[in-house]
Motif scaffolding. Structure first.
Motif, PDB file in Angstrom:
ATOM      1  N   GLU A  13       0.865  -1.184   0.000  1.00 56.01           N
ATOM      2  CA  GLU A  13       0.000   0.000   0.000  1.00 56.01           C
ATOM      3  C   GLU A  13       0.895   1.225   0.000  1.00 56.01           C
ATOM      4  OE1 GLU A  13      -3.937   1.744   2.289  1.00 56.01           O
ATOM      5  OE2 GLU A  13      -2.556   0.466   3.406  1.00 56.01           O
ATOM      6  N   ALA A  14       0.680   2.129  -0.948  1.00 58.74           N
ATOM      7  CA  ALA A  14       1.536   3.305  -1.084  1.00 58.74           C
ATOM      8  C   ALA A  14       0.740   4.435  -1.721  1.00 58.74           C
ATOM      9  CB  ALA A  14       2.768   2.972  -1.934  1.00 58.74           C
ATOM     10  N   PRO A  15       1.146   5.681  -1.484  1.00 58.07           N
ATOM     11  CA  PRO A  15       0.391   6.819  -2.035  1.00 58.07           C
ATOM     12  C   PRO A  15       0.653   7.048  -3.520  1.00 58.07           C
ATOM     13  CG  PRO A  15       2.287   7.602  -0.804  1.00 58.07           C
ATOM     14  CD  PRO A  15       2.233   6.120  -0.588  1.00 58.07           C
ATOM     15  N   LEU A  16      -0.373   7.523  -4.198  1.00 57.76           N
ATOM     16  CA  LEU A  16      -0.278   7.987  -5.575  1.00 57.76           C
ATOM     17  C   LEU A  16      -0.867   9.388  -5.623  1.00 57.76           C
ATOM     18  CD1 LEU A  16       0.252   7.495  -8.655  1.00 57.76           C
ATOM     19  CD2 LEU A  16      -2.140   6.722  -8.771  1.00 57.76           C
ATOM     20  N   VAL A  17      -0.073  10.347  -6.045  1.00 55.10           N
ATOM     21  CA  VAL A  17      -0.537  11.737  -6.138  1.00 55.10           C
ATOM     22  C   VAL A  17      -1.024  12.000  -7.556  1.00 55.10           C
ATOM     23  CG1 VAL A  17       0.117  14.170  -5.983  1.00 55.10           C
ATOM     24  CG2 VAL A  17       1.028  12.522  -4.334  1.00 55.10           C
ATOM     25  N   LEU A  18      -2.246  12.503  -7.675  1.00 56.28           N
ATOM     26  CA  LEU A  18      -2.793  12.912  -8.968  1.00 56.28           C
ATOM     27  C   LEU A  18      -2.660  14.421  -9.093  1.00 56.28           C
ATOM     28  CD1 LEU A  18      -6.087  10.805  -9.124  1.00 56.28           C
ATOM     29  CD2 LEU A  18      -3.766  10.155  -9.793  1.00 56.28           C
ATOM     30  N   GLY A  19      -2.078  14.861 -10.213  1.00 51.63           N
ATOM     31  CA  GLY A  19      -1.892  16.285 -10.421  1.00 51.63           C
ATOM     32  C   GLY A  19      -2.521  16.755 -11.713  1.00 51.63           C
ATOM     33  N   LEU A  20      -3.104  17.939 -11.672  1.00 51.97           N
ATOM     34  CA  LEU A  20      -3.742  18.518 -12.847  1.00 51.97           C
ATOM     35  C   LEU A  20      -2.755  19.474 -13.500  1.00 51.97           C
ATOM     36  CD1 LEU A  20      -6.631  18.081 -13.931  1.00 51.97           C
ATOM     37  CD2 LEU A  20      -7.281  20.213 -12.823  1.00 51.97           C
ATOM     38  N   ASP A  21      -2.427  19.241 -14.760  1.00 53.56           N
ATOM     39  CA  ASP A  21      -1.426  20.048 -15.451  1.00 53.56           C
ATOM     40  C   ASP A  21      -1.923  21.477 -15.680  1.00 53.56           C
ATOM     41  OD1 ASP A  21       0.423  18.089 -15.456  1.00 53.56           O
ATOM     42  OD2 ASP A  21       0.144  17.490 -17.544  1.00 53.56           O
ATOM     43  N   PRO A  22      -1.003  22.416 -15.813  1.00 54.92           N
ATOM     44  CA  PRO A  22      -1.381  23.835 -15.960  1.00 54.92           C
ATOM     45  C   PRO A  22      -2.326  24.110 -17.110  1.00 54.92           C
ATOM     46  CG  PRO A  22       0.966  23.624 -15.553  1.00 54.92           C
ATOM     47  CD  PRO A  22       0.436  22.218 -15.763  1.00 54.92           C
ATOM     48  N   SER A  23      -2.211  23.358 -18.199  1.00 55.38           N
ATOM     49  CA  SER A  23      -3.062  23.608 -19.367  1.00 55.38           C
ATOM     50  C   SER A  23      -4.523  23.326 -19.083  1.00 55.38           C
ATOM     51  CB  SER A  23      -2.602  22.739 -20.541  1.00 55.38           C
ATOM     52  OG  SER A  23      -2.646  21.367 -20.199  1.00 55.38           O
ATOM     53  N   THR A  24      -4.790  22.617 -17.967  1.00 53.71           N
ATOM     54  CA  THR A  24      -6.172  22.325 -17.590  1.00 53.71           C
ATOM     55  C   THR A  24      -6.747  23.443 -16.742  1.00 53.71           C
ATOM     56  OG1 THR A  24      -5.567  19.999 -17.612  1.00 53.71           O
ATOM     57  CG2 THR A  24      -7.656  20.527 -16.599  1.00 53.71           C
ATOM     58  N   GLY A  25      -5.893  24.354 -16.332  1.00 50.71           N
ATOM     59  CA  GLY A  25      -6.418  25.496 -15.606  1.00 50.71           C
ATOM     60  C   GLY A  25      -5.923  25.616 -14.181  1.00 50.71           C
ATOM     61  N   SER A  26      -5.002  24.752 -13.730  1.00 50.70           N
ATOM     62  CA  SER A  26      -4.480  24.873 -12.379  1.00 50.70           C
ATOM     63  C   SER A  26      -3.329  25.865 -12.361  1.00 50.70           C
ATOM     64  CB  SER A  26      -4.013  23.504 -11.886  1.00 50.70           C
ATOM     65  OG  SER A  26      -3.009  22.998 -12.734  1.00 50.70           O
ATOM     66  N   GLY A  27      -2.733  26.021 -11.207  1.00 46.75           N
ATOM     67  CA  GLY A  27      -1.681  27.008 -11.045  1.00 46.75           C
ATOM     68  C   GLY A  27      -0.378  26.593 -11.687  1.00 46.75           C
ATOM     69  N   PRO A  28       0.640  27.429 -11.545  1.00 45.10           N
ATOM     70  CA  PRO A  28       1.953  27.161 -12.154  1.00 45.10           C
ATOM     71  C   PRO A  28       2.503  25.820 -11.685  1.00 45.10           C
ATOM     72  CG  PRO A  28       1.832  29.415 -11.319  1.00 45.10           C
ATOM     73  CD  PRO A  28       0.607  28.711 -10.834  1.00 45.10           C
ATOM     74  N   GLY A  29       2.980  25.031 -12.647  1.00 47.35           N
ATOM     75  CA  GLY A  29       3.586  23.758 -12.298  1.00 47.35           C
ATOM     76  C   GLY A  29       2.605  22.648 -12.037  1.00 47.35           C
ATOM     77  N   GLY A  30       1.323  22.914 -12.142  1.00 44.43           N
ATOM     78  CA  GLY A  30       0.341  21.874 -11.901  1.00 44.43           C
ATOM     79  C   GLY A  30      -0.096  21.857 -10.450  1.00 44.43           C
ATOM     80  N   GLU A  31      -1.222  21.255 -10.166  1.00 43.36           N
ATOM     81  CA  GLU A  31      -1.790  21.260  -8.823  1.00 43.36           C
ATOM     82  C   GLU A  31      -2.160  19.841  -8.418  1.00 43.36           C
ATOM     83  OE1 GLU A  31      -5.702  23.035  -6.450  1.00 43.36           O
ATOM     84  OE2 GLU A  31      -5.327  23.525  -8.562  1.00 43.36           O
ATOM     85  N   ALA A  32      -1.734  19.422  -7.233  1.00 42.89           N
ATOM     86  CA  ALA A  32      -2.124  18.119  -6.703  1.00 42.89           C
ATOM     87  C   ALA A  32      -3.601  18.169  -6.329  1.00 42.89           C
ATOM     88  CB  ALA A  32      -1.286  17.773  -5.485  1.00 42.89           C
ATOM     89  N   ILE A  33      -4.394  17.268  -6.917  1.00 41.69           N
ATOM     90  CA  ILE A  33      -5.836  17.294  -6.671  1.00 41.69           C
ATOM     91  C   ILE A  33      -6.298  16.162  -5.778  1.00 41.69           C
ATOM     92  CG2 ILE A  33      -6.468  18.559  -8.746  1.00 41.69           C
ATOM     93  CD1 ILE A  33      -6.983  15.886 -10.122  1.00 41.69           C
TER      94      ILE A  33
END
Length: 267
Positions: free
Chosen positions: A24-44
């Protein structure tokens, strides 16, 4: 290749030795900037999962948590490892509704978590089955055994759930295992999405555990015709399955089953 099992020293009947455990381990999902999040992408979201098939997990998660309905709605899913953490970077197509705000960490046992909306109608994107669709009781009764034969990680650890997508002949299109039953379902739905099989009309979702609200929520989003489960459903799961015209068979064991919804869909 991702490692799904690992070994730890335990004591069994007074004897110390190794035992196989599910990872069992974490997986971080991030939304890339082109989708509308902040600089560098945003962990959602951070999902606690069994490593492996992370792109499928992300794609399946998006079918409930965003406006993703088909493969073309996702421009890119990119997996990487940063700061000793597995990540999937997501780029959605223009105009696709991004995931709604929710609790940052999602446990392996959790589906809807912080979301408090029980209305599934926005998720229903296609009819679950065609006119006159039916499936034989014998096929339904045999699906958990078919799934069990494919549960390699469970055979080693006894500590993971499984889910599969099957047709009316009992043929399994895809199956996945995970410490989280919701994750296993998301991996199945995500694979179907990436293969262009959504909506999964006239197909069955098979799960190795119980059926709660979240499982029906995901089934409605995938437009499956029904759910086949080894264990029992919750009261809300039954109510929602009936409301959305799904077959819901539970306690499917040793050739026997309980039909909680959609009895008319059994041949």
């Amino acid at each position: 290749m991702a490692v799904m099992t690992t070994r730890r020293a335990i004591v069994r009947r007074g004897v110390r030795g190794p035992d196989e455990l599910a990872v069992e381990a974490p997986l971080v999902l991030g939304l890339d900037p082109s989708t509308g999040s902040g600089p560098g992408g945003e962990a959602i979201a951070t999902l606690m999962r069994t490593p492996g098939h992370d792109l499928e997990l992300a794609a399946g998660w998006l079918t409930v948590e965003s406006g993703v309905q088909r493969r073309e709605d996702i421009v890119q899913l990119r997996s990487c490892r940063e700061d000793d953490t597995d990540r999937v970077h997501i780029t959605l197509a223009p105009g696709v509704t991004p995931p709604r705000p929710r609790a940052f960490v999602t446990s392996a046992a959790c589906g809807v978590c912080s979301a408090d909306v029980l209305d599934l109608s926005p998720l229903r994107r296609a009819a679950p089955h065609g006119e006159g669709w039916r499936v034989s009781r014998a096929v339904v009764a045999g699906l958990p055994d078919t799934l069990r034969e494919r549960q390699r990680a469970f055979a080693k650890t006894g500590g993971v759930h499984a889910a599969a997508l099957a047709d009316t002949r009992g043929d399994v299109r895809c199956e996945f295992e995970d410490v989280g039953r919701h994750n296993a379902v998301d991996k199945v739905i995500g694979r179907a999405l990436l293969d262009g099989l959504l909506p999964a009309t006239d197909h069955l979702l098979v799960v190795s555990g119980r059926v709660s609200f979240e499982i029906v929520q995901k089934a409605v989003a995938a437009s499956v015709a029904g759910i086949v489960a080894v264990s029992a459903p919750s009261s809300l799961a039954v109510d929602l399955a009936r409301e959305h015209g799904l077959l819901l068979a539970g306690m499917v064991r040793n050739g026997d089953l309980n039909v909680y919804a959609g009895e008319d869909l059994l041949a």
